[in-house]
Design a protein around this motif. Structure first.
Motif, PDB file in Angstrom:
ATOM      1  N   ALA A   1      35.960 -23.065 -27.494  1.00  0.00           N
ATOM      2  CA  ALA A   1      35.602 -24.461 -27.555  1.00  0.00           C
ATOM      3  C   ALA A   1      35.770 -25.224 -26.262  1.00  0.00           C
ATOM      4  N   ALA A   2      36.607 -24.748 -25.463  1.00  0.00           N
ATOM      5  CA  ALA A   2      37.011 -25.391 -24.239  1.00  0.00           C
ATOM      6  C   ALA A   2      35.819 -25.186 -23.175  1.00  0.00           C
ATOM      7  N   ARG A   3      35.372 -24.024 -23.443  1.00  0.00           N
ATOM      8  CA  ARG A   3      34.269 -23.696 -22.433  1.00  0.00           C
ATOM      9  C   ARG A   3      32.819 -23.876 -23.004  1.00  0.00           C
ATOM     10  N   MET A   4      32.445 -24.526 -24.117  1.00  0.00           N
ATOM     11  CA  MET A   4      31.372 -24.975 -24.677  1.00  0.00           C
ATOM     12  C   MET A   4      31.080 -26.391 -24.318  1.00  0.00           C
TER      13      MET A   4
ATOM     14  N   PRO B   1      29.047 -14.354 -21.591  1.00  0.00           N
ATOM     15  CA  PRO B   1      29.444 -14.941 -20.340  1.00  0.00           C
ATOM     16  C   PRO B   1      31.080 -15.174 -20.312  1.00  0.00           C
ATOM     17  N   HIS B   2      31.716 -15.112 -21.140  1.00  0.00           N
ATOM     18  CA  HIS B   2      33.079 -15.610 -21.252  1.00  0.00           C
ATOM     19  C   HIS B   2      33.925 -14.474 -21.497  1.00  0.00           C
ATOM     20  N   VAL B   3      33.610 -13.499 -21.961  1.00  0.00           N
ATOM     21  CA  VAL B   3      34.265 -12.223 -22.344  1.00  0.00           C
ATOM     22  C   VAL B   3      35.372 -11.862 -21.328  1.00  0.00           C
ATOM     23  N   ALA B   4      35.011 -11.511 -20.217  1.00  0.00           N
ATOM     24  CA  ALA B   4      35.738 -10.938 -19.233  1.00  0.00           C
ATOM     25  C   ALA B   4      36.967 -11.941 -18.960  1.00  0.00           C
TER      26      ALA B   4
ATOM     27  N   MET C   1      20.326 -21.806 -24.643  1.00  0.00           N
ATOM     28  CA  MET C   1      19.735 -20.425 -24.077  1.00  0.00           C
ATOM     29  C   MET C   1      18.849 -20.866 -22.937  1.00  0.00           C
ATOM     30  N   VAL C   2      18.522 -21.912 -22.562  1.00  0.00           N
ATOM     31  CA  VAL C   2      17.307 -21.935 -21.483  1.00  0.00           C
ATOM     32  C   VAL C   2      17.633 -22.810 -20.440  1.00  0.00           C
ATOM     33  N   ARG C   3      19.012 -23.103 -20.055  1.00  0.00           N
ATOM     34  CA  ARG C   3      19.533 -24.245 -19.063  1.00  0.00           C
ATOM     35  C   ARG C   3      19.045 -23.535 -17.745  1.00  0.00           C
ATOM     36  N   ASP C   4      19.289 -22.269 -17.417  1.00  0.00           N
ATOM     37  CA  ASP C   4      18.865 -21.662 -16.319  1.00  0.00           C
ATOM     38  C   ASP C   4      17.345 -21.763 -16.061  1.00  0.00           C
ATOM     39  N   GLU C   5      16.878 -21.295 -17.264  1.00  0.00           N
ATOM     40  CA  GLU C   5      15.276 -21.203 -17.035  1.00  0.00           C
ATOM     41  C   GLU C   5      14.554 -22.471 -16.838  1.00  0.00           C
ATOM     42  N   LEU C   6      15.163 -23.431 -17.220  1.00  0.00           N
ATOM     43  CA  LEU C   6      14.393 -24.876 -17.016  1.00  0.00           C
ATOM     44  C   LEU C   6      14.907 -25.135 -15.669  1.00  0.00           C
ATOM     45  N   ALA C   7      16.003 -25.033 -14.971  1.00  0.00           N
ATOM     46  CA  ALA C   7      16.564 -25.319 -13.828  1.00  0.00           C
ATOM     47  C   ALA C   7      15.497 -24.750 -12.817  1.00  0.00           C
ATOM     48  N   ASP C   8      15.230 -23.459 -12.980  1.00  0.00           N
ATOM     49  CA  ASP C   8      14.495 -22.698 -11.936  1.00  0.00           C
ATOM     50  C   ASP C   8      13.019 -22.763 -12.433  1.00  0.00           C
TER      51      ASP C   8
ATOM     52  N   MET D   1      25.665 -14.796 -29.238  1.00  0.00           N
ATOM     53  CA  MET D   1      26.399 -14.077 -28.599  1.00  0.00           C
ATOM     54  C   MET D   1      25.910 -13.714 -27.268  1.00  0.00           C
ATOM     55  N   LEU D   2      24.653 -13.724 -26.925  1.00  0.00           N
ATOM     56  CA  LEU D   2      24.538 -13.632 -25.406  1.00  0.00           C
ATOM     57  C   LEU D   2      24.498 -14.773 -24.545  1.00  0.00           C
ATOM     58  N   HIS D   3      24.584 -15.890 -25.050  1.00  0.00           N
ATOM     59  CA  HIS D   3      24.510 -16.945 -24.136  1.00  0.00           C
ATOM     60  C   HIS D   3      25.592 -17.886 -24.337  1.00  0.00           C
ATOM     61  N   CYS D   4      26.604 -17.633 -25.479  1.00  0.00           N
ATOM     62  CA  CYS D   4      27.748 -18.391 -25.639  1.00  0.00           C
ATOM     63  C   CYS D   4      29.154 -17.678 -25.425  1.00  0.00           C
TER      64      CYS D   4
END
Length: 293
Positions: A290-293, A110-113, A243-250, A104-107
């Protein structure tokens, strides 16, 4: 006796919310108004639907039977409304989406708005459960589920699968060192799940095969809890890539035992009942996600 859909929806709200005050908040009414409405319904039916004490409410035998019928009637009304909206090609109505907290939080969040801008007539209700729930019991239209599916009564639309990585914080690695093999891994703080046990099988290549069952030194019911614990240097966790793409990147998290990773991808599916017609609001939500994942 004259029943109407508002009375049925009020009864369902009281049952689902569990208290008069919670149902009142859900319906935008006062608790006393909800109580009077429920009493009028019981008078019209000539039965007691709920036994009420100061601490809790319970369905009577008649109430349980009426609940099943009321859900079916309200669902049929919503389907009829949906059909009328489809004539005008305007997806609209309530859409209840359930997912584990990480999904819910990561997939979704971010696209609800963007989804709301695209489909302003769809009213979203988002719920998070870290265990597999019964869609009918929780009044969910669609659920996003990570991992293999076991319920054959559900129709599934596959979404993008994700790899799972072994992860820890740089602070944890500095204190404890990085394990080189599964024998050394067993000497570390391992963050796992209370259930299901299948999530405690990590995709690691070793002498015994391509998966490794761990015994957690700290078990949680939520992947999101493990994510927070790993960030704070408590131990090593096996988490989905989304879940962790940003955390791995930084650099807030680093991969552990990367040389032993396999090509395993964790399935992610959107599920709904086979015996329900796929409404336009469900279809547009699935196409959008589906289009955004």
């Amino acid at each position: 006796m004259s029943l109407n859909s508002d009375a049925l929806r009020l009864f369902l709200a009281v049952v689902d919310a569990g208290t008069m005050s919670a149902a009142a908040e859900m319906l935008g009414q006062t608790a006393s108004g909800v109580s009077r409405g429920l009493s009028r319904l019981e008078e019209d039916l000539g039965v007691t639907l709920l036994t009420r004490t100061t601490r809790r409410m319970e369905l009577t035998e008649e109430g349980a039977l009426f609940l099943q019928k009321a859900r079916g009637i309200v669902a049929s009304l919503e389907e009829a409304e949906e059909c009328m909206r489809m004539v005008h090609q305007q997806p609209a109505g309530r859409l209840r989406v359930d997912a584990s907290a990480p999904v819910m939080l990561h997939c979704v969040v971010p696209h609800v708005a963007e989804f709301r801008r695209a489909y302003p007539a769809i009213t979203l209700e988002l719920t998070s459960n870290d265990r597999i729930v019964d869609l009918m019991e929780h009044r969910s239209d669609v659920a996003l589920r990570a991992g293999p599916l076991t319920d054959s009564t559900l129709h599934a639309r596959p979404l993008r699968p994700a790899p799972r990585w072994l992860l820890a914080s740089p602070d944890y690695i500095a204190r404890r060192g990085e394990p080189k093999d599964v024998d050394e891994l067993l000497q570390h703080e391992l963050l796992g799940f209370t259930q299901p046990e299948s999530l405690n099988v990590w995709p690691l290549r070793h002498a015994g095969g391509s998966s490794f069952a761990i015994t957690p030194t700290l078990a949680t019911s939520s992947g999101e809890t493990q994510y927070q614990l790993a960030l704070r240097g408590v131990g090593i966790a096996c988490l989905s890539d989304f879940m962790v793409r940003d955390e791995l990147a930084d650099g807030r998290l680093v991969k552990v035992m990367e040389h032993a990773y396999t090509d395993y991808l964790q399935p992610l599916n959107a599920v709904y009942y086979r015996n329900t017609q796929l409404s336009r609001r469900i279809a547009c939500f699935l196409d959008f996600i589906a289009a955004r994942m």
